[in-house]
Design an enzyme around this catalytic site. Structure first.
Site, PDB file in Angstrom:
ATOM      1  N   CYS A  50       0.804  -1.227   0.000  1.00  0.00           N
ATOM      2  CA  CYS A  50       0.000   0.000   0.000  1.00  0.00           C
ATOM      3  C   CYS A  50       0.835   1.274   0.000  1.00  0.00           C
ATOM      4  O   CYS A  50       0.317   2.349  -0.307  1.00  0.00           O
ATOM      5  CB  CYS A  50      -0.929   0.015   1.209  1.00  0.00           C
TER       6      CYS A  50
ATOM      7  N   HIS B 232      -9.089   3.014  -2.513  1.00  0.00           N
ATOM      8  CA  HIS B 232      -7.687   2.691  -2.205  1.00  0.00           C
ATOM      9  C   HIS B 232      -7.117   1.769  -3.284  1.00  0.00           C
ATOM     10  O   HIS B 232      -7.093   0.555  -3.125  1.00  0.00           O
ATOM     11  CB  HIS B 232      -7.627   2.024  -0.829  1.00  0.00           C
TER      12      HIS B 232
ATOM     13  N   CYS C  33      -0.791   2.346   6.764  1.00  0.00           N
ATOM     14  CA  CYS C  33      -0.344   1.024   7.179  1.00  0.00           C
ATOM     15  C   CYS C  33      -0.029   0.220   5.923  1.00  0.00           C
ATOM     16  O   CYS C  33      -0.481   0.550   4.830  1.00  0.00           O
ATOM     17  CB  CYS C  33      -1.399   0.323   8.022  1.00  0.00           C
TER      18      CYS C  33
ATOM     19  N   GLY D 138       0.661  -3.859   4.324  1.00  0.00           N
ATOM     20  CA  GLY D 138       0.500  -5.297   4.512  1.00  0.00           C
ATOM     21  C   GLY D 138       1.756  -5.984   4.996  1.00  0.00           C
ATOM     22  O   GLY D 138       2.878  -5.581   4.667  1.00  0.00           O
TER      23      GLY D 138
END
Length: 399
Positions: A95, A355, A385, A387
């Site tokens: 991300c 997202h 955050c 993964g």
């Protein structure tokens, strides 16, 4: 031999509108074509720039395979018409890929190793599944208990964060509704117009009466995710998705999305050479690791780390783009660090706006810098955050 660092400036930032996956406005649009579009958009904003002077194109992508494989950065830059002397590199930090691309570009410029780099990100969650077309996890993850969390789905980690940080269902739904309300107001007042490069879409549909294939053309210029019909009553009716009697639902989680963003990063020498005016300055970036089973708390570690690195305080930040992977983890971060809710995602976040994984960082940099300038503010942050248990945070100054 050490090198003296120099500043890295952002001259242009653009993005596509974000489409809903898998059946939204970009369901048939290739991610490499979306990347082509934003590369051309930032080039158009830099009138007078010699394309041959671009030292690199760095593009983030969380699932770099199939339509967004074979080094999508290099493929897209060539399809965008950049000269073949311009190299390209695709990177993956899940991300944070798009933000990582900006940081890598800025680092090379600050070290004096480059003068002009385009940093970008692209992702089609319509065409590439969340974990890719072939899921082949290492069996070692399941042999030792301490490694099992690497394989957890993101929703399970959000449930664990909700439990540990005591974030209830009602709080999560209220947060989600606020995200939609802010996004809808931002669209209504034209907050995103500067950053969005409208995307032309062609759809081919059979006409059963005339026995012809009709081409329907449209221009997409508005994010598809925000919903005017969202309310607390509707959100409360949604069932938990990831755990029995859980609190994380489709309504208080980020939307699967399609989109791309790009940022032009330059040295002071390049600004002078091409007579360009910067819109912002890159200040700093960091990544921190956290336990994979509570990956959503990553920004709790990354935000203080980067602020210490750049010599700023939390109160110095005027605007924080905190990627809303889930309402549960967003609230855990906000509550743990005492972030000012008014400064966090003032135009809505990923629960409403979407997202598109590896593109999100670059997209949110565009939102941040244009927003700071429009509202005459100075310092901002993009954070998320990541993964497998990480957090990333980048700090920028509007000029």
């Amino acid at each position: 031999m050490s090198k003296q660092t120099q500043d890295a400036y952002i001259v242009a930032a653009a993005r596509t509108p974000v489409g809903k996956a898998p059946r939204g406005m970009f369901k048939n649009v290739r991610p490499d074509d979306m990347l082509v579009h934003v590369l051309q958009a930032v080039m158009q904003q830099c009138e007078g720039l010699d394309p041959a002077a671009i030292d690199d194109v760095i593009a983030g992508c969380a699932m770099p395979e199939a339509e967004q494989g074979i080094n999508v950065a290099r493929v897209a830059l060539l399809l965008a018409g950049l000269p073949d002397n311009v190299p390209g590199m695709t990177i993956n930090r899940f991300c944070a890929s798009g933000l990582q691309a900006v940081a890598l570009a800025a680092d090379r410029i600050r070290l004096g190793e480059a003068d002009v780099i385009i940093a970008a990100g692209t992702e089609s969650m319509s065409m590439i599944p969340m974990m890719g077309n072939k899921v082949a996890m290492n069996p070692a993850m399941f042999i030792k208990d301490e490694n099992v969390a690497i394989a957890y789905g993101m929703g399970i980690t959000a449930e664990k964060v909700a439990q540990q940080w005591k974030v209830g269902r009602e709080q999560q739904d209220e947060f989600a509704m606020t995200s939609h309300q802010r996004a809808l107001k931002a669209i209504e007042t034209g907050e995103f117009q500067q950053e969005i490069a409208p995307y032309p879409v062609e759809e081919k549909r059979p006409d059963l009466t005339s026995h012809e294939v009709k081409v329907i053309k449209s221009v997409k210029d508005t994010d598809e995710g925000p919903r005017a019909d969202t309310n607390l009553e509707a959100l409360a009716k949604l069932k938990s998705v990831f755990a029995a009697n859980g609190s994380v639902t489709a309504g208080n989680s980020s939307q699967m999305s399609d989109g791309a963003g790009a940022v032009m990063v330059m040295s002071a020498a390049a600004l002078q050479r091409f007579n360009l005016t910067p819109i912002g300055r890159f200040i700093g970036y960091t990544v921190a690791g956290v336990p994979p089973e509570i990956m959503g708390i990553g920004p709790i570690k990354a935000i203080p780390k980067v602020l210490k690195q750049v010599g700023l305080h939390q109160d110095d930040l005027d605007w924080i783009e905190l990627n809303e992977a889930f309402a549960a983890q967003s609230l855990a971060v906000i509550n743990e660090l005492g972030l000012d809710r008014a400064k966090v995602n003032p135009l809505g976040g990923a629960i409403a706006l979407g997202h598109p994984l590896g593109a999100t960082g670059a997209i949110r940099v565009a939102t941040l810098l244009h927003g700071l300038r429009r509202h005459h503010q100075r310092y901002g942050m993009v954070t998320m955050c990541v993964g497998s248990g990480m957090g990333a945070a980048g700090v920028f100054e509007a000029l």
